[in-house]
Every structure is written in C-alpha cells, then in structure tokens.
Write an enzyme that holds these catalytic residues in place. Structure first.
Site, PDB file in Angstrom:
ATOM      1  CG  HIS A  63      41.169   3.536  23.304  1.00  0.00           C
ATOM      2  ND1 HIS A  63      42.026   3.542  24.386  1.00  0.00           N
ATOM      3  CD2 HIS A  63      41.880   2.959  22.289  1.00  0.00           C
ATOM      4  CE1 HIS A  63      43.181   3.013  24.042  1.00  0.00           C
ATOM      5  NE2 HIS A  63      43.121   2.634  22.779  1.00  0.00           N
ATOM      6  CG  HIS A  65      42.905  -0.113  20.288  1.00  0.00           C
ATOM      7  ND1 HIS A  65      43.743   0.936  19.980  1.00  0.00           N
ATOM      8  CD2 HIS A  65      42.587  -0.702  19.110  1.00  0.00           C
ATOM      9  CE1 HIS A  65      43.900   0.990  18.653  1.00  0.00           C
ATOM     10  NE2 HIS A  65      43.215   0.005  18.116  1.00  0.00           N
ATOM     11  CG  ASP A  67      46.367  -2.265  23.556  1.00  0.00           C
ATOM     12  OD1 ASP A  67      45.361  -2.045  22.853  1.00  0.00           O
ATOM     13  OD2 ASP A  67      47.256  -1.406  23.745  1.00  0.00           O
ATOM     14  CG  HIS A  68      44.078   0.330  26.248  1.00  0.00           C
ATOM     15  ND1 HIS A  68      44.659   1.374  26.926  1.00  0.00           N
ATOM     16  CD2 HIS A  68      44.773   0.189  25.084  1.00  0.00           C
ATOM     17  CE1 HIS A  68      45.654   1.860  26.201  1.00  0.00           C
ATOM     18  NE2 HIS A  68      45.745   1.155  25.077  1.00  0.00           N
ATOM     19  CG  HIS A 156      43.980   6.122  19.681  1.00  0.00           C
ATOM     20  ND1 HIS A 156      45.297   5.946  19.310  1.00  0.00           N
ATOM     21  CD2 HIS A 156      43.561   4.890  20.094  1.00  0.00           C
ATOM     22  CE1 HIS A 156      45.641   4.685  19.498  1.00  0.00           C
ATOM     23  NE2 HIS A 156      44.604   4.014  19.964  1.00  0.00           N
ATOM     24  CG  ASP A 179      46.491   3.847  23.402  1.00  0.00           C
ATOM     25  OD1 ASP A 179      47.142   3.952  24.449  1.00  0.00           O
ATOM     26  OD2 ASP A 179      46.406   2.794  22.741  1.00  0.00           O
ATOM     27  CG  HIS A 240      50.471   2.434  25.250  1.00  0.00           C
ATOM     28  ND1 HIS A 240      50.873   2.339  23.950  1.00  0.00           N
ATOM     29  CD2 HIS A 240      49.274   1.806  25.303  1.00  0.00           C
ATOM     30  CE1 HIS A 240      49.943   1.688  23.244  1.00  0.00           C
ATOM     31  NE2 HIS A 240      48.968   1.346  24.047  1.00  0.00           N
TER      32      HIS A 240
HETATM   33 ZN   LIG Z   1      44.687   2.266  21.309  1.00  0.00          ZN
HETATM   34 ZN   LIG Z   2      47.034   0.791  23.368  1.00  0.00          ZN
END
Ligand SMILES: [Zn+2]
Ligand SMILES: [Zn+2]
Length: 286
Positions: A63, A65, A67-68, A156, A179, A240
């Site tokens: 997805h 986001h 952080d990924h 999510h 997530d 996570h």
């Molecule tokens: Zn996320």
């Molecule tokens: Zn995340």
C-alpha cells in the site's frame, strides 16, 4: 527439509526505533527471493543477510504509506549500481501504489544520467510495474516455477487500496498481511498457511497513550490471536510492532495478548532478521 523461508527485514513503523528497520519481509525459496515492501534500511538488512539487491527477483508492494516505500528507490538504484541491469518486477495494486512505482526514478534522472555517462553502464530500465486490480477475495496475481503469489484487499482505511500477499511454493505457504485491521480477507488468505507474518498493534496500550487514530486502522493483538487460531496457521510472526517494544517485558505483552485472543500455534514476536523456515521450528539469525 523445506527450502522456503521467511525473514523480517524490518519490524518498525514510521517512527524510527533503534534496531528496527522500516517494514519489510523477505520470502525465499532456494535461490529465488521476493521482498514485500521496502521501508527504511531494507538494503542494509539485505546486505546483513548476505544478499545483494540483484538477488531480489520480485518486489511486492502492499500500500501507499511512506514507511513501506521509502526504501524502494534505494533498492532499485542500488540494484543497478550492483550490476542488476534487468528491470525488477514490481507487483502493486492499481492506484496510488502503482503510480508511485511508475514514477519511482523520476527524481533521480540527473543522477542516473551522470552515473551512466561516467561509468558507461546501461541506463536502468526502471521497475517493471505489474499492476493488478485489488481483489475482494484471494486471487492469483503472479506465478513462476518457484512460487504462486495471491493477493487480497485488506482493511486499512482510509488508505485504499491496501493488499496482503500469499506465497505458495512447492515447499511451503507464507502470508504477509501488510497493514490492516484484523479482517476476514486475511483470514481467508491465510487459511492453513505454514507462516503468517502479521502486523500487530496493542490497541489498548496505544489508546491509553492518546493515539486512537493508530489503533483504528491496525491489527489489535487480541483480535489477531482469535483470527490466527481460526485460520489454523502453523506459525504466527508479529511485525510492524506498535508501540515498539523496548524491553523483553514489552515484547512479552504482545505475546500474552495474542494468546488471550486464543491462538495456540507457534508464536514469535518479530525482531529484524528473524528467519522462519516454512513448516519447521523457528530459527533466530543474527
Ligand atoms: Zn499503512
Ligand atoms: Zn505501516
């Protein structure tokens, strides 16, 4: 003896925590390797595992986001610097994640051109983006001799789409949640899997700290324990981790909440570089 393993390349979240790289999971079958997401520090974790970026045969993104995704350009550019000139296949749900992958190298055009002229090496071909419509029920999105990859939409919201992936190899089945709140979609995808790598959020603890918005779209540990038991997964690996464990007691709290939810299988609270053979007892590396 299985030759399918899953390794956590990063167990962190957007907030930097010592010892925890950004979210990422490595699935290997023999010499073949697939990376799911690439958060901060992924390339360093791969190097610590003895892998170069050209060793990654498939990147699967869950997805959009940051952080990924912040390690994805690092992975693709370093792959090129390390001599990987063929395009990296990148699975991504159609929408923001696929758009991000298509535009991945735009900001690096000048650097690429100077390196190319300076070294005489061919220009990188950019990622080979294999976009798919996120399926409401588990569906195969990629296959090779080493693995059949299935995906399903997860929960999510407001981040949509977000997906989980399942890797079925000749020697094991591994599921990576990405997530999501605890949901029936991942339960269906994970049914009977050897290993389920699932994000985990201690909802009560997070809410106590005034971070309700985090708990609202992540997987509550107690509900996760109940779901993993229903799905009948052999090993549940938590990643996570929210809030990030800083002591053994913190990590034990994750495990006890999952047990309270009813999970009776093998349970591991993730640390970076934890490696789990599919279908065999867990082994800790590094
Ligand atoms: Zn996320
Ligand atoms: Zn995340």
């Amino acid at each position: 003896m299985t030759d399918t393993t899953v390794t956590l390349t990063g167990t962190g979240t957007p907030l930097p925590v010592p010892g925890r790289a950004g979210p990422g999971t490595l699935v290997r079958r023999g010499d073949w390797a697939a990376q799911v997401d690439a958060g901060r520090g992924t390339v360093l974790r791969l190097a610590e595992l003895g892998l170069g970026c050209p060793d990654i045969g498939l990147l699967a993104l869950t997805h959009h986001h940051s952080d990924h995704l912040v390690g994805v350009a690092d992975l693709v550019l370093t792959r090129w610097v390390q001599g990987g000139f063929d395009p990296l296949p990148v699975l991504a749900p159609e929408g923001p994640t696929a758009r991000f992958a298509r535009r991945l190298l735009d900001g690096w055009a000048d650097d690429i051109e100077i390196r190319r002229r300076h070294t005489g090496r061919p220009a990188p071909q950019g990622p080979d983006v294999l976009a798919f419509d996120p399926p409401a029920a588990p569906a195969v999105v990629w296959r090779s001799a080493d693995a059949e990859v299935s995906a399903v939409s997860v929960r999510h919201e407001p981040v949509e789409p977000a997906v989980a992936y399942r890797f079925d190899t000749p020697s094991g089945a591994v599921v990576v949640s990405g997530d999501t709140r605890v949901c029936a979609e991942v339960e269906a995808l994970a049914r009977g899997a050897d290993v389920l790598v699932h994000e985990a959020c201690r909802g009560a603890a997070v809410r106590e700290r005034g971070k309700r918005f985090i708990a609202d779209y992540h997987a509550d540990t107690v509900e996760l324990g109940a779901m993993a038991e229903r799905a009948g997964v052999g090993t549940l690996v938590l990643t996570h981790l929210e809030p990030a464990p800083r002591t053994d007691e913190d990590a034990a709290a994750f495990a006890s909440e999952v047990r309270r939810g009813g999970y009776t299988g093998r349970l591991l609270v993730g640390e970076d570089r934890l490696t789990v053979p599919a279908g065999e007892p867990a082994v800790q590396h590094g």
